[in-house]
Design a protein around this motif. Sequence first.
Motif, short mmCIF file in Angstrom:
data_model
loop_
_atom_site.label_atom_id
_atom_site.label_comp_id
_atom_site.label_asym_id
_atom_site.label_seq_id
_atom_site.Cartn_x
_atom_site.Cartn_y
_atom_site.Cartn_z
N VAL A 117 0.86 -1.19 0.00
CA VAL A 117 0.00 0.00 0.00
C VAL A 117 0.89 1.23 0.00
CG1 VAL A 117 -1.75 1.25 1.31
CG2 VAL A 117 -1.80 -1.24 1.24
N LEU A 118 0.53 2.19 -0.86
CA LEU A 118 1.27 3.43 -0.94
C LEU A 118 0.92 4.33 0.24
CD1 LEU A 118 3.21 4.97 -2.81
CD2 LEU A 118 1.21 5.93 -3.95
N ASP A 119 1.92 4.93 0.85
CA ASP A 119 1.71 5.85 1.95
C ASP A 119 0.72 6.93 1.50
OD1 ASP A 119 2.15 8.36 3.50
OD2 ASP A 119 3.67 7.16 4.51
N PRO A 120 -0.34 7.20 2.27
CA PRO A 120 -1.35 8.18 1.87
C PRO A 120 -0.77 9.57 1.57
CG PRO A 120 -2.08 6.98 3.81
CD PRO A 120 -0.67 6.56 3.55
N ARG A 121 0.27 9.96 2.29
CA ARG A 121 0.87 11.28 2.02
C ARG A 121 1.53 11.30 0.65
NH1 ARG A 121 4.49 11.28 7.23
NH2 ARG A 121 4.64 9.18 6.38
N ALA A 131 0.69 9.32 -1.87
CA ALA A 131 -0.39 9.23 -2.84
C ALA A 131 -0.99 10.61 -3.10
CB ALA A 131 -1.47 8.26 -2.35
N GLU A 132 -1.17 11.41 -2.05
CA GLU A 132 -1.72 12.77 -2.20
C GLU A 132 -0.77 13.65 -2.99
OE1 GLU A 132 -4.08 16.00 -2.31
OE2 GLU A 132 -4.64 13.94 -1.81
N ARG A 171 -1.13 12.76 -6.60
CA ARG A 171 -2.37 13.33 -7.15
C ARG A 171 -2.19 14.82 -7.44
NH1 ARG A 171 -4.91 9.43 -3.91
NH2 ARG A 171 -4.92 10.69 -2.03
#
Length: 69
Positions: A47-51, A53-54, A57
């Motif tokens: 899973v890609l770290d949400p930070r 990923a943001e 984006r």
Amino acid sequence: MLLMSANSNTPLSAASAPDHGPILDARTRLRLGLQLQAIYKPVLNDVLDPRLAELLRQLECDRDQTQAG
């Protein structure tokens, strides 16, 4: 660094050397590709770290806006 001509044993000077890097034959490219797949296979489903990923984006959005305008 001494470069040799592909057609003979004549050394090439750095000034006459081609601009591109080394050329890999099909067998070497295949072997390299398989080795890279084996190395990265364990992390492909992580899973890609949400930070991160943001940030990706945001970069994509900025790129889209730059290309549109």
